[in-house]
Design a protein around this motif. Structure first.
Motif, PDB file in Angstrom:
ATOM      1  N   GLU A   1      -2.261  -4.305  -6.454  1.00 58.18           N
ATOM      2  CA  GLU A   1      -2.941  -4.440  -4.720  1.00 58.18           C
ATOM      3  C   GLU A   1      -1.998  -5.543  -3.925  1.00 58.18           C
ATOM      4  OE1 GLU A   1      -6.582  -6.314  -5.143  1.00 58.18           O
ATOM      5  OE2 GLU A   1      -7.442  -4.366  -6.296  1.00 58.18           O
ATOM      6  N   LYS A   2      -1.435  -6.346  -4.483  1.00 57.97           N
ATOM      7  CA  LYS A   2      -1.047  -7.238  -4.185  1.00 57.97           C
ATOM      8  C   LYS A   2       0.569  -6.796  -3.532  1.00 57.97           C
ATOM      9  CE  LYS A   2       1.979 -11.916  -4.483  1.00 57.97           C
ATOM     10  NZ  LYS A   2       1.550 -12.448  -5.164  1.00 57.97           N
TER      11      LYS A   2
ATOM     12  N   SER B   1      -1.830  -1.114   3.630  1.00 58.02           N
ATOM     13  CA  SER B   1      -1.770  -1.392   2.727  1.00 58.02           C
ATOM     14  C   SER B   1      -1.283   0.412   1.657  1.00 58.02           C
ATOM     15  CB  SER B   1      -3.718  -1.122   1.641  1.00 58.02           C
ATOM     16  OG  SER B   1      -3.389  -0.937   0.243  1.00 58.02           O
ATOM     17  N   TYR B   2      -0.626   0.496   1.223  1.00 61.36           N
ATOM     18  CA  TYR B   2       0.216   2.239   0.494  1.00 61.36           C
ATOM     19  C   TYR B   2      -1.033   2.226  -0.731  1.00 61.36           C
ATOM     20  CZ  TYR B   2       4.026   1.169   3.101  1.00 61.36           C
ATOM     21  OH  TYR B   2       4.746   0.015   4.617  1.00 61.36           O
ATOM     22  N   GLU B   3      -1.099   3.663  -0.415  1.00 59.86           N
ATOM     23  CA  GLU B   3      -2.243   4.415  -2.007  1.00 59.86           C
ATOM     24  C   GLU B   3      -0.621   3.989  -3.237  1.00 59.86           C
ATOM     25  OE1 GLU B   3      -2.151   8.905  -3.231  1.00 59.86           O
ATOM     26  OE2 GLU B   3      -2.311   8.677  -0.971  1.00 59.86           O
TER      27      GLU B   3
ATOM     28  N   ALA C   1       0.669  -2.959  -3.362  1.00 63.83           N
ATOM     29  CA  ALA C   1       0.753  -2.153  -2.538  1.00 63.83           C
ATOM     30  C   ALA C   1      -0.009  -2.862  -0.485  1.00 63.83           C
ATOM     31  CB  ALA C   1      -1.009  -1.634  -2.892  1.00 63.83           C
ATOM     32  N   GLN C   2       0.812  -4.201  -0.915  1.00 57.85           N
ATOM     33  CA  GLN C   2       0.545  -4.469   0.662  1.00 57.85           C
ATOM     34  C   GLN C   2       1.469  -4.626   1.285  1.00 57.85           C
ATOM     35  OE1 GLN C   2      -2.398  -5.470   2.623  1.00 57.85           O
ATOM     36  NE2 GLN C   2      -3.802  -4.484   0.798  1.00 57.85           N
ATOM     37  N   ASN C   3       2.680  -5.254   0.452  1.00 59.53           N
ATOM     38  CA  ASN C   3       4.036  -4.673   0.670  1.00 59.53           C
ATOM     39  C   ASN C   3       5.381  -4.647  -0.403  1.00 59.53           C
ATOM     40  OD1 ASN C   3       6.280  -5.571   2.178  1.00 59.53           O
ATOM     41  ND2 ASN C   3       6.301  -7.901   2.056  1.00 59.53           N
TER      42      ASN C   3
END
Length: 81
Positions: free
Chosen positions: A31-32, A2-4, A34-36
């Protein structure tokens, strides 16, 4: 992985101005991403933006929450050089 996520000050102000259910839906979308955070052409969720009307949005991506009429614009810093 996950990215910041970092909000620009104006974006945070607009996010906090949404009602609770809207914030929840926007948070889920963020959030979705942030995963990709890659563009759709690379298997991610974002659509690339351009410089239409001299808006200087080249290099940014968007996700649209059509039912809410909200567009989230973001920059994928992990691929920035």
């Amino acid at each position: 992985m996950s990215y910041e996520i970092d909000f620009e000050p104006l974006a945070l102000q607009e996010y906090l101005g949404l009602d609770g259910s809207q914030q929840k839906q926007v948070s889920k979308a963020i959030e979705k991403v942030a995963q990709n955070p890659l563009p759709q052409s690379e298997g991610g969720y974002g659509k690339p933006l351009g410089n239409k009307g001299n808006s200087k949005l080249h290099g940014l991506l968007k996700i649209k929450l059509k039912k809410l009429g909200i567009r989230v614009i973001y920059k994928n810093l992990s691929s920035a050089k």
